[in-house]
Write an enzyme that holds these catalytic residues in place. Sequence first.
Site, PDB file in Angstrom:
ATOM      1  N   GLU A 204      -6.755   5.917  -7.709  1.00  0.00           N
ATOM      2  CA  GLU A 204      -6.332   5.195  -8.903  1.00  0.00           C
ATOM      3  C   GLU A 204      -5.263   5.889  -9.761  1.00  0.00           C
ATOM      4  O   GLU A 204      -4.382   5.222 -10.299  1.00  0.00           O
ATOM      5  CB  GLU A 204      -7.558   4.945  -9.790  1.00  0.00           C
TER       6      GLU A 204
ATOM      7  N   CYS B 190       0.798  -1.234   0.000  1.00  0.00           N
ATOM      8  CA  CYS B 190       0.000   0.000   0.000  1.00  0.00           C
ATOM      9  C   CYS B 190       0.826   1.278   0.000  1.00  0.00           C
ATOM     10  O   CYS B 190       0.521   2.212  -0.721  1.00  0.00           O
ATOM     11  CB  CYS B 190      -0.874   0.062   1.249  1.00  0.00           C
TER      12      CYS B 190
ATOM     13  N   ALA C 219     -13.090   3.293  -8.079  1.00  0.00           N
ATOM     14  CA  ALA C 219     -13.094   4.388  -9.054  1.00  0.00           C
ATOM     15  C   ALA C 219     -12.627   5.708  -8.441  1.00  0.00           C
ATOM     16  O   ALA C 219     -13.020   6.782  -8.908  1.00  0.00           O
ATOM     17  CB  ALA C 219     -14.477   4.549  -9.692  1.00  0.00           C
TER      18      ALA C 219
END
Length: 1274
Positions: free
Chosen positions: A1206, A131, A1028
Amino acid sequence: MLSQNHLHVSLLYIVLLTGTKYGCGGGGCGACTVMVSKYDQLNNRVLHYTVNACLQPICTLHGAAVVTVEGIGSTKTKLHPVQERIAKAHGSQCGFCTPGMVMSMYTLLRNKPHPTMEDIREALGGNLCRCTGYRPIIDGFKTFCDVSNCCIENGTKQHNDSDVKELFHMDNVLPLDPSQDLIFPPELMKRACGSLCFQGDRLKLISPVDLTNLLELKTEYPEAPVVVGNTTIGPNMQVKGVHHPLTIYAGRVSDLHTVTWGKDGVSMGAVCTLSSLKEEMERAVREMEAERTRGYQALLQTLRCLAGKQIRNMATIGGNILSANPKYDLNSVLAALDCTLQVMSKVCDYAISHYLNGKDITVLRPDEVLLSIDIPYSKPWEFVSAFRQAQRREFAFSIVNAGMKVLFREGTNIVESLNIYYGGVGPTLVKVGRTCQKLVGRSWGEELLADACRLLEEEVELSDSAHGGKVEYRKTLTTSFFFKFYMQVLQELRERDVNVVCLFPLQLVSNAQSSQDPVGHPMMHQAAFHQATGEAQYYDDIPAVQGELFVYMVTSTRAHAKIINIDPSEALGMTGVVTFLSAGDVPGQNRRMLFNNPEELFAEEEVSCVGQIIGAVVAESREQARRAAQMVKVTYQDLLPVFFTIEEAIQHQSFFDPKRKLERGDMDKAFETVDQILEADEIYLGGQEHFYMETQGLIAVPKGENGELELFVASQHSAYTQEVVGITLGIDSNKITCHVRRLGGAFGGKVMKIASLSAITATAAVKTGRPVRCVLERGDDMLITSGRHPFLGKYKVGYNNDGTIMAADITYYSNGGCTLNESLIMEKALLHMDNGYKIPNLRGRGLVCKTYLPSYTAFRGFGGPQGLMVMESVLHEVAVKCGLPPQKVREINMYREEECYTHYKQLFSPRDMLRCWDECLDKAGYHDRLQAIQQFNTSNRWKKRGISAVPMKFGVGFSKGFFNQGAALVNIYKDGSVLVAHGGTEMGQGINTKALQIASHILKVPMSSIHIKETCTGNVPNAAPSAASFGTDAVGMAVKVFQRSLASDLIACNDLCSFPQIFEAYCQKVSLSATGFFMGPHTDMDWENSEGPAYYYFTFGACCSEVEIDCLTGDHKNLRTDIVMDVGRSLNPAIDIGQIEGGFVQGIGLYTIEELQFSLEGVLMTRGPSQYKIPALCDVPPQFNVHLLANAQNPHAIYRSKGIGEPPVFLASTIFFAIKEAVAAARRERGLGDSFPLSSPATAERIRMACEDQFTEMAPSPEKGTFKPWSINI
Ligand SMILES: Cc1cc2nc3c(=O)[nH]c(=O)nc-3n(C[C@H](O)[C@H](O)[C@H](O)COP(=O)(O)OP(=O)(O)OC[C@H]3O[C@@H](n4cnc5c(N)ncnc54)[C@H](O)[C@@H]3O)c2cc1C
Ligand code: FES
Ligand code: FES
């Protein structure tokens, strides 16, 4: 009596603590790191070292103390400074890797309270994080360095810009106080007892203490392996299923630990660990004259990159040598150094010397034991080197390794003797004896070099179908390594210059607002302390409830076949097995739907990929279910066709519907008028595995009443999971509750397949009436759940000689696998194909190939990184053809007017993109560095550098408009405390922290009075997926909307949420509970007319990266990256920067390292961290500067911020293009063209083979069809 697991594994399963995590089970990720302490009687000291709990057999810890993350600090008592600093430095996102990181650092500090940066780097080398991008972890830990030891500059001191802000402060952090550390239990200092024997139900382990006893045991049980570090035996047993009923643990035999320095060199006991070998070598190099220790220096070169610290602490020299694995590194160096092995057995009770030369390793008799290995000093006029090249620079098995030693006749360059050994080019160590013999007596010069390469080419035999593939590359490495050796030996006589690079300077962030209001400030991740102490619970940390069962999937071994019969009888007869499930057991519908595309849960009649779920075994324990699943017999009848690659799908015209197209302008006309046309060019992009640290799974608990069911599930779309489970069981959604507290990473991979796994597990729970747990093993997770789509982009481009692109016609092919699943990512690829460029005539066609592979799914960026990459490849190629710098061609073609329209007619302003671009080039010093690089390249023949910059425009929100919604529930209690529940999922991206900040800002209460509950379908129904980059927008807005419904009632009370006012409101019958609902914008695409709006708004950015490649091996170093990102007005700069860095480093994996390999039969072969390499600490650019664009605004989203999850992945394409520039520089020097194919990822193999030269010519590609390749590009 202990079970198999307990004998061989771990701490992990024995101690009911949540901090030690399972990430891979094979020593490859570091999530399970714990500290072991042992009393060293000989030296009267206590040793502290890290190990991977997943490989540490519990029985080998007799007399040792183990400290897990819970032992060093807790939120209930006091945090340890290591826990506090990783949390405060924002080094914990999903938190799954955090306890392992903490334990690695804690152990380092136990041994060295004032470490250097190099110590920290080494200590964390065996810990992966998917991450954070590692920078914040290092930022937190570097605070333990002595200033004098730390080469890191503080960015705020370097830069006086007004927009500079520190992401975390050192004031108010706990000091490190070693006197507070846990003491070693004195009772463990007592002299150890005699032999021990541990008996399990299927396994026995004997642990002798003296050599005689060990030799007797080896004679009595010659087949029983000697186990010490368990780092070879362990993965074989756990991952590959090898069974050893008896093992003999030799770690307590003191004779095998001895280290003796003599006049000829050192004798290292066979069970000395690789860490102790490294320490001995370091000491010798430090203290002895350089000439004697040349061999030790070579050994050190290898040891520094060999595995991670934990593995080196466990693995032994003897184990490494005797495993005789060609990928292991020690044998080639040790053999080159003419080391000898001392071997003993009961029948021959004196040590026999064997030269380590490849053959001897495998001829050790089963009753023999390795006592020690003698490593001699180097002689005068002797030169030694070791080489290794791996998929990743560190913590990765080598593809090829080599040890080389040459002895010259004194005072001359005449070769007196030469040793060359290779690992990785045959089933065992390869000695190139003929070559060496023929070079003896020759002068070390050009002629020798030419002959050596020719001889090596003849002697190293590697069939075109060799195991491991990469045949031409491996052959090329053998000669390239020798060439490096040749050059090094020449250079040895001269003085060598060492370059020191400074690590991790701090970045800049823009200043926002008052420190009282949490919005805009770098607030720490809300659960960071719990994550750092191991208290944070993930689904598999929930303790087993009474009667709980375990389910294990039975998957297809064929790619395309009819299922003739499934026979579970043998499995059902095994101990602990409760039942077997297949399609017939599903009470409702055996399928899950997405946009009318069904996918079977259990394959019923036919399978269409390897890894498709056919059935499931339910048993009392994990191990029983796993073993039984392997016994289920499935009879298949193979079907045709079977194909896996995009090219084959094109040949078969095998595509899913709908086929998408976007077009603007008049292509035909444009192609008639342009100066030049570039035709039939293409770029291939490989797929990517999510490799979230926490594998997929859940617990399904039947409630017994009204058919209610609760699921504790690792899903980023719990509403969808709820829906699929309902359809599968034939019950209404209102009886199914999904709980998600947090995910250990997801990246788009926990939307779809987890719904199928949940439905199967729920079916098992309903059938048995008992709770059922499902936890995918890492290998199964990779096999079943699949990842990012591979892409092929073919293009025709019309451009003018000045670099202006007038027309581009691009066809995108993605490999969709066997079902459509989330292949609508193709739409996003097409929607992003223009990136920041105004190409007046642009056409994109998108075809999703149907192949016989597991279906590909969503992955961070959702097609954007692929769509953008193809366009950047177009820009790059046009620049090459025009002979212009790529950055200039990019600038010429950028959108520039204040009001621009995308190729699907969505209005936007590129102003902030252009600002990002200019600022990025400026901050990176692009133009000066370009010149410096050109100079470097002129003066370095075998090392080349490259630099590249790209702009970015990235759409935020779902193009399927109905997903753009969010909801939140806010309850205020009479004591003034606030509970927030929302529909988003916390998976490391900090959605809960941002929701807390927003709620605190609205209610004007401190964040500490607000609590965020788990995500639960019972609290917030029908939530959209957290995806998204829209999660924060949706949830943030929903929390804000709540202000209108509830807060307005309370406004009258003036002071929101202070106790008397709330109580007053309660007495006045004001509802203290409300939901906020955010109806996002209505985005939609009219595909017929190529018309949007497809997105809510755009996030912009720009990035510049520099790399250095080694033309002889293909190795590359990421030197520096500068990013300028427009995140609007950041809600939380620390979280946003964390997302940028983490996304970028994931992109490094996508474009340069992560390579999935499939067999010709469609079987995924890279199924764990040993074969599949995600970026590690060594891959992060030493200079990594992230800047948030100052004075940026976004009128569309919560508090003018922007979604950021993203977009940053794509920015790592700069590394790819910088590599391409560097390769081009190498090719130019050899008179080769600048235009050459390079597929993504730009692996060491691809880089090396693209730097064509005399060595690659010696390993030509075999003709297609004349051999069976080991793997295929899918
Ligand atoms: C994640 C991971 C990464 C790794 N990366 C690398 C790498 O980059 N490079 C590399 O070279 N290696 C690497 N390794 C391999 C590692 O170095 C070896 O597994 C290790 O050295 C083996 O030692 P061990 O004590 O753990 O052996 P064990 O697993 O305990 O035993 C291995 C074998 O050696 C035999 N054996 C051991 N000692 C004796 C003895 N005294 N007498 C007779 N037989 C004996 C055993 O019978 C057994 O067959 C990696 C391993 C892992 C798990
Ligand atoms: S779980 Fe132990 S190293 Fe991955
Ligand atoms: S925070 Fe490291 S893996 Fe998620």
